[in-house]
Scaffold this motif. Structure first.
Motif, PDB file in Angstrom:
ATOM      1  N   CYS A  96      -2.886  -7.537  -3.036  1.00 57.24           N
ATOM      2  CA  CYS A  96      -4.267  -7.781  -4.116  1.00 57.24           C
ATOM      3  C   CYS A  96      -5.112  -8.088  -3.714  1.00 57.24           C
ATOM      4  CB  CYS A  96      -4.045  -6.812  -4.867  1.00 57.24           C
ATOM      5  SG  CYS A  96      -3.056  -4.999  -4.950  1.00 57.24           S
ATOM      6  N   PHE A 105       0.196  -5.092   1.227  1.00 56.23           N
ATOM      7  CA  PHE A 105      -0.030  -4.421   0.784  1.00 56.23           C
ATOM      8  C   PHE A 105       0.922  -3.210   1.646  1.00 56.23           C
ATOM      9  CE2 PHE A 105      -2.283  -0.953  -1.302  1.00 56.23           C
ATOM     10  CZ  PHE A 105      -1.979  -1.159  -2.719  1.00 56.23           C
ATOM     11  N   ILE A 115      -8.490  -1.176  -4.327  1.00 54.16           N
ATOM     12  CA  ILE A 115      -8.175  -2.513  -5.383  1.00 54.16           C
ATOM     13  C   ILE A 115      -7.793  -2.165  -7.072  1.00 54.16           C
ATOM     14  CG2 ILE A 115      -7.025  -4.733  -5.633  1.00 54.16           C
ATOM     15  CD1 ILE A 115      -8.870  -5.126  -2.568  1.00 54.16           C
TER      16      ILE A 115
END
Lengths: 399, 262
Positions: free
Chosen positions: A379, A156, B183
């Motif tokens: 994610c 990420f 997220i």
């Protein structure tokens, strides 16, 4: 008996060495930032890919060489991680507490464009990468959780950080029935796109008008114990407050607004108010728009009734897209529902009303982010890791 | 609908107060009814949330007042769940106190309840994003309470209770939800505004909160004996969380935040 204190820099390194290391990185890079006072841009393709490849090689190098050179094992330890997180957290705290204008005064354009930030970011990726490789196994559920969380976070950060330079953002302003193939980027540069967009129809809906009490003299919202009083006239109900009885007599339809440039984008209503002394006042109340001021209904020397500026509940652009390959398609773009055209994501960004030509103008935002799939994949990994962290917890197991 | 809030809130608070009294009266007959009182209070809070949801025709997750309602609900739900599992009277009493506090705050400072839901909030990410954050906040509040309790017990020299053990478990779950909240927020921002992360003040403080708990988890693993440091970190983490939740609007660079509650 007290354990003898280990001399500094003697193997194995721990918190002292870790904080000295990040302190050194922080001070050295900050000094360069303050002396040069230069705004550092994000690296773009192919430089960002080369830098990322070097970083990956370095992380693997640390991992494999740590068997021979034991000091390198430090980068995969918790003290190294705490040091790296602390430096990154310090950058975040400065960002959270300091307005950018203040930073510019001391010579830093912005924390995100400083050498200190870049180095703290890269050091975090090095320690995170070394930690991930150190425990790269899939024997237990905890191993899976560890890997998904660490690898997911690494991917990420790496994809969003190194990919930031390749992300392009621009805006297209569309007027009805006029194809547009240019966009103005955030940098001010105007680019030609390999597709054109024509606004067929712009649709906007507003929430129910909100009637409020206003101060007659100042025209500010009247409050009771610090809170405004919403006059609920929905479903043509009577609203009673402090012996004032308020009823809505008529509200003008949207077709009327759009037929008159002075009435567009505002709410016009006629109210009837029975005062505590039994007298009746009635008259129009309007929310006003960019062209004319609102109209209030005065019910006492102190109080008036008005309408808050209408808030849009939904706005969408129906557009026709033309590509260079000759493809034509009609799509509706609205907030939270972007579409994809030739590698660009197209978002409904804003709208305005052109009072001169009596038409809506739609503003679309276009974003090109070639690293997006990697971030999305990260994610997924992180979410899976979080779920393992939650459900493998002893709280859900037997005592 | 908020005109009926007092009725539901006061009944809820009444049962939570009974919970606190019953939970603290150890070795008495009423002690075993503490859980029952907690569930009854929770029932009234849940009923109000459901009725409000139906009445507003949207999930009640937009304003600070609405999020406080969820906070009361989740902290009490988790308190009850942990009570079933571990029978910690003090934790149940703490949760009932905190749930009551947020219900009282909503009564003392009633938020303007508007039906308006701005277009950016009309997203499938809205409910999961806010709900996971509320669960996480409720859990991390419990861990902070455990931290305070732990420090108090250490001062008294009483180390019989496994306070740090329960805090670890609660933080692990809370951190999992906190990560998912980040997220989901990033993915939602990408769909709504085209960027995962814009360093908005709320995002920056959310990241700081996450980093503090990340430090806690790592230090716990490396130095399991430094209990004072762990308890202090739990408390500090929750302090940062509180600033992130509703303290940012008082900070100098928060004026531009898109996350300020209306």
């Amino acid at each position: 008996m007290n354990k003898p204190k280990k001399p500094i820099w003697q193997y194995p390194w721990s918190y002292r060495e870790s904080f000295l290391l990040v302190g050194g990185i922080g001070i050295a890079t900050l000094a360069v930032d303050l002396i040069h006072s230069a705004k550092i841009g994000f690296p773009t393709f192919p430089l960002n890919v080369i830098l990322l490849a070097i970083l990956i090689i370095k992380v693997f190098g640390i991992h494999f060489l740590s068997k021979k050179y034991r000091h390198l094992r430090f980068f995969g330890t918790i003290p190294a991680a705490i040091g790296a997180i602390s430096l990154f957290m310090l950058m975040t705290i400065i960002m959270a507490l300091t307005p950018e204008q203040l930073l510019m005064k001391i010579g830093l354009h912005s924390i995100r464009n400083s050498l200190t930030y870049y180095f703290s970011f890269v050091y975090l990726l090095i320690t995170l990468g070394a930690t991930t490789l150190k425990r790269f196994r899939f024997k237990t559920l905890n191993d899976w959780g560890f890997l998904l969380n660490h690898l997911g976070l690494w991917l990420f950060l790496a994809a969003s950080g190194f990919g930031a330079g390749d992300t392009k953002t621009g805006f297209m302003t569309l007027t009805p029935n006029t194809p547009e193939w240019r966009a103005e980027l955030e940098t001010g540069e105007v680019i030609d796109l390999d597709y054109a967009v024509k606004l067929l129809n712009f649709k906007i809906e507003f929430h129910e008008p909100q009637f409020l009490f206003f101060d007659t003299k100042t025209k500010k919202i009247h409050t009771d114990k610090g809170k405004s009083i919403i006059i609920n006239l929905n479903d043509n109900k009577k609203f009673v407050w402090n012996n004032y009885e308020i009823t809505k007599q008529e509200i003008m339809g949207k077709e009327v607004f759009n037929s008159n440039r002075y009435l567009v984008n505002q709410v016009v209503s006629f109210l009837k108010v029975k005062k505590p002394d039994g007298k009746i006042v009635s008259g129009p109340v309007t929310s006003g728009n960019d062209m004319i001021t609102p109209v209030f209904l005065q019910i006492s020397p102190i109080l008036s009734i008005g309408i808050a500026k209408p808030e849009p509940s939904k706005f969408a652009s129906k557009v026709r897209i033309y590509t260079k390959k000759g493809q034509i398609s009609d799509v509706t773009i609205e907030v939270n529902k972007p579409c994809s055209i030739n590698g660009w994501r197209v978002y409904q960004n804003n709208w305005k009303y052109d009072y001169m030509n009596m038409q809506y103008v739609s503003v679309l935002q276009i974003v090109r982010d070639p690293w997006m799939p990697y971030v999305y994949f990260a994610c997924v990994l992180l979410t899976a890791g979080s779920l393992i962290l939650i459900f493998s917890n002893k709280l859900f197991r037997n005592k | 609908m908020w005109q009926y809030y007092e009725l539901f809130a006061f009944v809820g608070i009444f049962f939570f107060l009974i919970t606190i009294v019953f939970a603290l009266l150890k070795n008495t007959k009423v002690n075993k009814f503490a859980g029952f009182a907690a569930w009854t209070g929770l029932l009234f809070v849940s009923a109000f949330i459901i009725i409000l949801w139906i009445n507003l025709e949207r999930p009640p997750l937009r304003t600070l007042g609405e999020t406080r309602l969820w906070y009361s609900f989740f902290i009490m739900l988790l308190g009850c769940a942990i009570y079933i599992r571990f029978r910690y009277d003090w934790l149940l009493a703490y949760c009932a106190f905190l749930a009551s506090l947020f219900l009282i705050l909503n009564y003392v400072h009633p938020e303007v309840q508007s039906k308006a839901l701005m277009p950016a909030l009309q997203s499938i990410w809205f409910i999961p994003h806010v709900i996971v954050y509320m669960i996480s906040y409720a859990l991390l509040a419990q861990s902070a309470l455990s931290g305070v309790r732990g420090m108090y017990q250490m001062q008294k020299g009483n180390t019989s209770e496994d306070i740090i053990g329960i805090a670890d478990r609660v933080v692990a779950i809370g951190f999992g939800f906190l990560t998912m909240g980040l997220i989901f927020g990033a993915l939602w921002a990408k769909e709504a505004w085209g960027h995962y992360w814009t360093w908005d003040p709320k995002e920056t403080w959310a990241l700081m909160t996450w980093l503090v708990y990340l430090v806690y988890i790592h230090i716990r693993r490396k130095n399991p004996d430094k209990l004072n440091l762990h308890y202090a970190l739990l408390f500090f983490g929750f302090l940062v969380l509180i600033i992130c939740w509703f303290g940012i609007k008082y900070l100098p660079n928060a004026a531009t935040s898109v996350h300020i509650y209306s």
